[in-house]
Each structure stands twice: as C-alpha cells, then as structure tokens.
Design a protein around this motif. Structure first.
Motif, mmCIF file in Angstrom:
data_model
loop_
_atom_site.group_PDB
_atom_site.id
_atom_site.type_symbol
_atom_site.label_atom_id
_atom_site.label_comp_id
_atom_site.label_asym_id
_atom_site.label_seq_id
_atom_site.Cartn_x
_atom_site.Cartn_y
_atom_site.Cartn_z
ATOM 1 N N ALA A 262 -6.744 -16.889 -18.208
ATOM 2 C CA ALA A 262 -6.050 -17.562 -17.101
ATOM 3 C C ALA A 262 -6.785 -18.827 -16.680
ATOM 4 C CB ALA A 262 -5.909 -16.616 -15.921
ATOM 5 N N ASP A 263 -8.100 -18.775 -16.646
ATOM 6 C CA ASP A 263 -8.892 -19.931 -16.233
ATOM 7 C C ASP A 263 -8.884 -21.066 -17.254
ATOM 8 O OD1 ASP A 263 -9.510 -18.635 -13.898
ATOM 9 O OD2 ASP A 263 -11.582 -18.140 -14.480
ATOM 10 N N HIS A 264 -8.608 -20.727 -18.493
ATOM 11 C CA HIS A 264 -8.643 -21.727 -19.554
ATOM 12 C C HIS A 264 -7.250 -22.026 -20.106
ATOM 13 C CE1 HIS A 264 -12.841 -20.334 -19.398
ATOM 14 N NE2 HIS A 264 -13.072 -21.616 -19.531
ATOM 15 N N GLY A 265 -6.240 -21.752 -19.329
ATOM 16 C CA GLY A 265 -4.879 -22.106 -19.695
ATOM 17 C C GLY A 265 -4.301 -21.352 -20.873
ATOM 18 N N GLU A 266 -4.749 -20.115 -21.063
ATOM 19 C CA GLU A 266 -4.261 -19.245 -22.136
ATOM 20 C C GLU A 266 -4.336 -19.987 -23.438
ATOM 21 O OE1 GLU A 266 -0.860 -16.818 -21.086
ATOM 22 O OE2 GLU A 266 -1.204 -17.344 -19.012
ATOM 23 N N SER B 168 -17.530 -1.237 -20.080
ATOM 24 C CA SER B 168 -16.290 -0.602 -19.644
ATOM 25 C C SER B 168 -15.073 -1.359 -20.162
ATOM 26 C CB SER B 168 -16.245 -0.555 -18.115
ATOM 27 O OG SER B 168 -14.937 -0.280 -17.667
ATOM 28 N N GLN B 169 -14.140 -0.627 -20.724
ATOM 29 C CA GLN B 169 -12.916 -1.259 -21.230
ATOM 30 C C GLN B 169 -12.140 -1.935 -20.113
ATOM 31 O OE1 GLN B 169 -10.526 1.842 -22.936
ATOM 32 N NE2 GLN B 169 -9.842 2.602 -20.965
ATOM 33 N N TYR B 170 -12.193 -1.391 -18.914
ATOM 34 C CA TYR B 170 -11.462 -1.967 -17.793
ATOM 35 C C TYR B 170 -12.060 -3.311 -17.372
ATOM 36 C CZ TYR B 170 -9.944 2.853 -17.717
ATOM 37 O OH TYR B 170 -9.472 4.083 -18.082
ATOM 38 N N PHE B 171 -13.370 -3.360 -17.300
ATOM 39 C CA PHE B 171 -14.021 -4.599 -16.893
ATOM 40 C C PHE B 171 -13.958 -5.649 -17.994
ATOM 41 C CE2 PHE B 171 -15.556 -1.538 -13.898
ATOM 42 C CZ PHE B 171 -15.504 -2.242 -12.703
ATOM 43 N N ARG B 172 -14.049 -5.219 -19.240
ATOM 44 C CA ARG B 172 -13.925 -6.179 -20.342
ATOM 45 C C ARG B 172 -12.515 -6.758 -20.409
ATOM 46 N NH1 ARG B 172 -17.459 -4.827 -25.619
ATOM 47 N NH2 ARG B 172 -19.475 -4.724 -24.576
ATOM 48 N N THR B 173 -11.522 -5.920 -20.188
ATOM 49 C CA THR B 173 -10.137 -6.391 -20.194
ATOM 50 C C THR B 173 -9.898 -7.353 -19.041
ATOM 51 O OG1 THR B 173 -9.358 -4.372 -21.270
ATOM 52 C CG2 THR B 173 -7.716 -5.676 -20.062
ATOM 53 N N ALA B 174 -10.382 -6.996 -17.857
ATOM 54 C CA ALA B 174 -10.224 -7.865 -16.696
ATOM 55 C C ALA B 174 -10.903 -9.205 -16.936
ATOM 56 C CB ALA B 174 -10.795 -7.191 -15.448
ATOM 57 N N LYS B 175 -12.098 -9.195 -17.501
ATOM 58 C CA LYS B 175 -12.823 -10.434 -17.788
ATOM 59 C C LYS B 175 -12.061 -11.295 -18.787
ATOM 60 C CE LYS B 175 -16.366 -13.258 -17.996
ATOM 61 N NZ LYS B 175 -16.131 -14.520 -17.324
ATOM 62 N N VAL C 268 -9.056 -12.896 -17.028
ATOM 63 C CA VAL C 268 -9.493 -13.988 -16.150
ATOM 64 C C VAL C 268 -9.886 -15.208 -16.962
ATOM 65 C CG1 VAL C 268 -11.329 -14.689 -14.544
ATOM 66 C CG2 VAL C 268 -10.177 -12.484 -14.237
ATOM 67 N N ASP C 269 -10.624 -15.005 -18.048
ATOM 68 C CA ASP C 269 -11.008 -16.129 -18.906
ATOM 69 C C ASP C 269 -9.789 -16.842 -19.472
ATOM 70 O OD1 ASP C 269 -13.693 -15.680 -18.437
ATOM 71 O OD2 ASP C 269 -14.034 -14.639 -20.347
#
Length: 74
Positions: free
Chosen positions: A70-74, A57-64, A67-68
């Motif tokens: 954000a979690d890794h400091g962009e 899903s494009q929505y879940f891939r985008t959300a993931k 999050v990745d």
C-alpha cells in the motif's frame, strides 16, 4: 558476517547487551514499549511468547507485506 546494532531504543535495558540470538528467544515484553499485559494478550490470542515468534508470525508478516504494498503503490 557479524552484525552490530544499537538496541537502546529497541529493547528494554536488561536486554540491550544480549546477542541477536538471545533476543529472538526473549519474551515479547523485552521489546521497548510492550508491556507485560500486552505480551500476555499476544500469548492468549495468537500463542506468541517470544520476539522470534512475533517476527515470524504469519499474521504480522502478512500485515507488513500489505502495508508495504500500500505504501509503495502496489
């Protein structure tokens, strides 16, 4: 290359002996913790019926991805 995984905690008991190809085609409710009602909401809201559709899903891939980042400091 064959892939093996312990699926005991990932999918419902009836799906634990299925191949990865079979799991991708299984209903979303086959995932541990996803009720038939929650699966029904995914189908109604986003047209997602299978584990494969959920994972692709494009929505879940985008959300993931967000999050990745954000979690890794962009």
């Amino acid at each position: 290359m064959p892939v093996t995984a312990n699926l005991v905690k990932l999918v419902d008991k009836e799906y634990q002996d299925k191949s990865l190809a079979e799991l991708v085609d299984a209903p979303v409710a086959a995932l541990a913790g996803i009720s038939d009602r929650a699966a029904s909401h995914l189908k109604e809201a986003l047209g997602i019926k299978t584990i494969g559709e959920l994972g692709r899903s494009q929505y879940f891939r985008t959300a993931k991805a967000l999050v990745d980042l954000a979690d890794h400091g962009e």
